[in-house]
Design a protein around this motif. Sequence first.
Motif, PDB file in Angstrom:
ATOM      1  N   LEU A  47       0.328  -1.037  -0.426  1.00 43.00           N
ATOM      2  CA  LEU A  47      -0.109  -0.078   0.028  1.00 43.00           C
ATOM      3  C   LEU A  47       0.968   1.643   0.170  1.00 43.00           C
ATOM      4  O   LEU A  47       0.734   2.330  -1.146  1.00 43.00           O
ATOM      5  CB  LEU A  47      -0.848   0.090   1.444  1.00 43.00           C
ATOM      6  CG  LEU A  47      -2.479   1.311   1.500  1.00 43.00           C
ATOM      7  CD1 LEU A  47      -2.711   1.455   0.283  1.00 43.00           C
ATOM      8  CD2 LEU A  47      -2.864   1.088   2.232  1.00 43.00           C
ATOM      9  N   ILE A  50       2.296   1.503  -3.986  1.00 42.36           N
ATOM     10  CA  ILE A  50       1.152   1.837  -4.624  1.00 42.36           C
ATOM     11  C   ILE A  50       0.610   3.283  -4.402  1.00 42.36           C
ATOM     12  O   ILE A  50       0.592   4.206  -5.010  1.00 42.36           O
ATOM     13  CB  ILE A  50       0.124   0.980  -4.451  1.00 42.36           C
ATOM     14  CG1 ILE A  50       0.557  -0.665  -5.021  1.00 42.36           C
ATOM     15  CG2 ILE A  50      -1.097   1.397  -5.715  1.00 42.36           C
ATOM     16  CD1 ILE A  50       0.833  -0.919  -6.255  1.00 42.36           C
ATOM     17  N   SER A  51       0.529   3.750  -3.342  1.00 40.68           N
ATOM     18  CA  SER A  51       0.167   5.309  -2.147  1.00 40.68           C
ATOM     19  C   SER A  51       1.254   6.377  -3.410  1.00 40.68           C
ATOM     20  O   SER A  51       1.138   7.234  -3.819  1.00 40.68           O
ATOM     21  CB  SER A  51       0.065   4.946  -1.335  1.00 40.68           C
ATOM     22  OG  SER A  51      -1.138   4.161  -0.357  1.00 40.68           O
ATOM     23  N   LEU A  54       0.952   6.321  -7.063  1.00 40.11           N
ATOM     24  CA  LEU A  54      -0.095   7.355  -7.135  1.00 40.11           C
ATOM     25  C   LEU A  54      -0.042   9.157  -6.779  1.00 40.11           C
ATOM     26  O   LEU A  54      -0.700   9.509  -7.873  1.00 40.11           O
ATOM     27  CB  LEU A  54      -0.987   6.267  -6.488  1.00 40.11           C
ATOM     28  CG  LEU A  54      -1.920   5.317  -6.888  1.00 40.11           C
ATOM     29  CD1 LEU A  54      -3.236   4.719  -6.339  1.00 40.11           C
ATOM     30  CD2 LEU A  54      -2.403   5.692  -8.636  1.00 40.11           C
ATOM     31  N   TRP A  59      -3.917  10.467  -9.146  1.00 41.84           N
ATOM     32  CA  TRP A  59      -4.944   9.743  -8.006  1.00 41.84           C
ATOM     33  C   TRP A  59      -6.145   9.203  -8.986  1.00 41.84           C
ATOM     34  O   TRP A  59      -7.635   8.864  -8.590  1.00 41.84           O
ATOM     35  CB  TRP A  59      -5.607   9.842  -6.392  1.00 41.84           C
ATOM     36  CG  TRP A  59      -4.004   9.551  -5.387  1.00 41.84           C
ATOM     37  CD1 TRP A  59      -3.097  10.682  -5.717  1.00 41.84           C
ATOM     38  CD2 TRP A  59      -4.524   8.488  -4.553  1.00 41.84           C
ATOM     39  NE1 TRP A  59      -2.651  10.233  -4.231  1.00 41.84           N
ATOM     40  CE2 TRP A  59      -2.607   9.232  -3.841  1.00 41.84           C
ATOM     41  CE3 TRP A  59      -5.100   7.545  -4.671  1.00 41.84           C
ATOM     42  CZ2 TRP A  59      -3.028   7.545  -3.121  1.00 41.84           C
ATOM     43  CZ3 TRP A  59      -4.609   6.501  -3.538  1.00 41.84           C
ATOM     44  CH2 TRP A  59      -3.414   7.114  -3.051  1.00 41.84           C
ATOM     45  N   VAL A  62      -7.965   5.944  -9.063  1.00 40.27           N
ATOM     46  CA  VAL A  62      -8.970   5.302  -8.349  1.00 40.27           C
ATOM     47  C   VAL A  62     -10.279   5.572  -8.509  1.00 40.27           C
ATOM     48  O   VAL A  62     -10.584   6.129  -8.184  1.00 40.27           O
ATOM     49  CB  VAL A  62      -7.972   5.475  -7.251  1.00 40.27           C
ATOM     50  CG1 VAL A  62      -8.387   4.404  -6.114  1.00 40.27           C
ATOM     51  CG2 VAL A  62      -6.543   5.236  -7.424  1.00 40.27           C
ATOM     52  N   LEU A 176      -2.396   0.149 -11.218  1.00 40.62           N
ATOM     53  CA  LEU A 176      -2.732   0.731 -10.534  1.00 40.62           C
ATOM     54  C   LEU A 176      -3.420   0.856  -9.203  1.00 40.62           C
ATOM     55  O   LEU A 176      -3.739   0.852  -7.687  1.00 40.62           O
ATOM     56  CB  LEU A 176      -2.174   2.777 -10.467  1.00 40.62           C
ATOM     57  CG  LEU A 176      -0.007   1.839 -10.561  1.00 40.62           C
ATOM     58  CD1 LEU A 176       0.087   3.604 -11.148  1.00 40.62           C
ATOM     59  CD2 LEU A 176       0.382   1.835  -9.904  1.00 40.62           C
ATOM     60  N   CYS A 177      -4.808   0.898 -10.451  1.00 41.72           N
ATOM     61  CA  CYS A 177      -6.396   1.698  -9.598  1.00 41.72           C
ATOM     62  C   CYS A 177      -6.320   0.180  -9.011  1.00 41.72           C
ATOM     63  O   CYS A 177      -6.506  -0.011  -7.315  1.00 41.72           O
ATOM     64  CB  CYS A 177      -7.072   1.456 -10.017  1.00 41.72           C
ATOM     65  SG  CYS A 177      -9.108   1.149  -9.939  1.00 41.72           S
ATOM     66  N   PHE A 180      -4.519  -0.920  -5.601  1.00 44.39           N
ATOM     67  CA  PHE A 180      -4.825  -0.076  -5.034  1.00 44.39           C
ATOM     68  C   PHE A 180      -5.378  -1.412  -4.395  1.00 44.39           C
ATOM     69  O   PHE A 180      -5.670  -0.708  -2.601  1.00 44.39           O
ATOM     70  CB  PHE A 180      -4.814   0.998  -5.726  1.00 44.39           C
ATOM     71  CG  PHE A 180      -5.579   1.773  -3.936  1.00 44.39           C
ATOM     72  CD1 PHE A 180      -4.640   2.726  -3.132  1.00 44.39           C
ATOM     73  CD2 PHE A 180      -7.055   2.287  -3.427  1.00 44.39           C
ATOM     74  CE1 PHE A 180      -5.182   3.471  -1.882  1.00 44.39           C
ATOM     75  CE2 PHE A 180      -6.979   3.417  -3.080  1.00 44.39           C
ATOM     76  CZ  PHE A 180      -6.381   3.718  -2.088  1.00 44.39           C
ATOM     77  N   TYR A 181      -6.760  -0.995  -4.622  1.00 48.66           N
ATOM     78  CA  TYR A 181      -7.977  -1.418  -3.711  1.00 48.66           C
ATOM     79  C   TYR A 181      -7.630  -2.947  -3.374  1.00 48.66           C
ATOM     80  O   TYR A 181      -7.935  -3.054  -2.390  1.00 48.66           O
ATOM     81  CB  TYR A 181      -8.886  -1.681  -4.857  1.00 48.66           C
ATOM     82  CG  TYR A 181     -10.062  -0.398  -4.497  1.00 48.66           C
ATOM     83  CD1 TYR A 181     -10.537  -0.166  -4.362  1.00 48.66           C
ATOM     84  CD2 TYR A 181     -10.469   0.281  -6.184  1.00 48.66           C
ATOM     85  CE1 TYR A 181     -11.254   0.589  -4.151  1.00 48.66           C
ATOM     86  CE2 TYR A 181     -10.591   1.225  -6.000  1.00 48.66           C
ATOM     87  CZ  TYR A 181     -11.397   1.879  -5.269  1.00 48.66           C
ATOM     88  OH  TYR A 181     -12.037   3.069  -5.087  1.00 48.66           O
ATOM     89  N   MET A 184      -5.641  -2.339  -0.108  1.00 49.58           N
ATOM     90  CA  MET A 184      -6.301  -1.227   0.852  1.00 49.58           C
ATOM     91  C   MET A 184      -7.308  -2.505   1.655  1.00 49.58           C
ATOM     92  O   MET A 184      -7.756  -2.810   2.552  1.00 49.58           O
ATOM     93  CB  MET A 184      -7.173  -0.094   0.268  1.00 49.58           C
ATOM     94  CG  MET A 184      -6.516   0.621  -0.042  1.00 49.58           C
ATOM     95  SD  MET A 184      -6.556   1.849   1.684  1.00 49.58           S
ATOM     96  CE  MET A 184      -8.170   1.968   1.994  1.00 49.58           C
ATOM     97  N   SER A 217       3.372  -7.072  -4.886  1.00 51.24           N
ATOM     98  CA  SER A 217       2.657  -6.780  -6.445  1.00 51.24           C
ATOM     99  C   SER A 217       2.496  -7.184  -7.671  1.00 51.24           C
ATOM    100  O   SER A 217       1.929  -7.040  -8.885  1.00 51.24           O
ATOM    101  CB  SER A 217       2.279  -5.245  -6.276  1.00 51.24           C
ATOM    102  OG  SER A 217       2.406  -4.672  -5.368  1.00 51.24           O
TER     103      SER A 217
END
Length: 245
Positions: A47, A50-51, A54, A59, A62, A176-177, A180-181, A184, A217
């Motif tokens: 996370l 990836i953050s 992004l 962002w 996302v 990337l989206c 990210f999920y 998360m 990832s």
Amino acid sequence: MRHSVVIAAAWMAGALISFSAMAVAVRELSADFGTFQLLAIRSFIGLLVISAILTRVGWTQVSVRNIKTHFARNLVHFGGQFGWFYAIALIPLAAVFAIEFTVPLWTMIFAALLLNERISATRLLAIALGITGVVVILRPGWSVVHPAAFVMLSGAFAYGLSHTLTKKLAEQDTPLCILFYMMMIQLPLGLVPAVFNWVTPAAAQWPWLIVVGITGSARTTVWCELFPWQMHRWWCPWIFSGCHL
């Protein structure tokens, strides 16, 4: 076409190295950490990475339009990851990769059921030959028939559904989206049960944990990147090469 194949092969080769490195790292850490804690730390590090990416690229990619599919995909993917991490601690790595080679079978079935993909005779034959190879690897002494082997087989089933849902998501969402999920949603899934048996990592263990977090990832990234070239069907057989690494 040749250019696409070369790019896809490069993606798969890099991911295979990352995937094998993660397997070795998990094996090294499994004696000191529970499976849930390793999954939680993997998601936390992922996370952060990836953050950071992004934040640099934006962002806006996302999106929440497929949030229900993201939740479904990550629930089954977490189950697959749990089976994989758990099995790595208890049975030989070659056996883990061999059992994981059943993933194309489950993926093919789920793709036919959920995405209306056609199951050709050629693909059926390829899967049959692959499964035969798995039986050859598992046969000696049947020593691999361990409860963890069945956990890994359940994980392979979950991976098959996860791959199918990833393909569906990749039609609209960026890698990337999706990543990210993934981090998360899976972070609390691992963290909540892990707190009851949490082990504070020593300084010498953090390099291995970082390897797990970063390489974790790679698999999803490759799976998403292969769709534009229609090369995703070759990903699972390449993973089988991990038996030899």
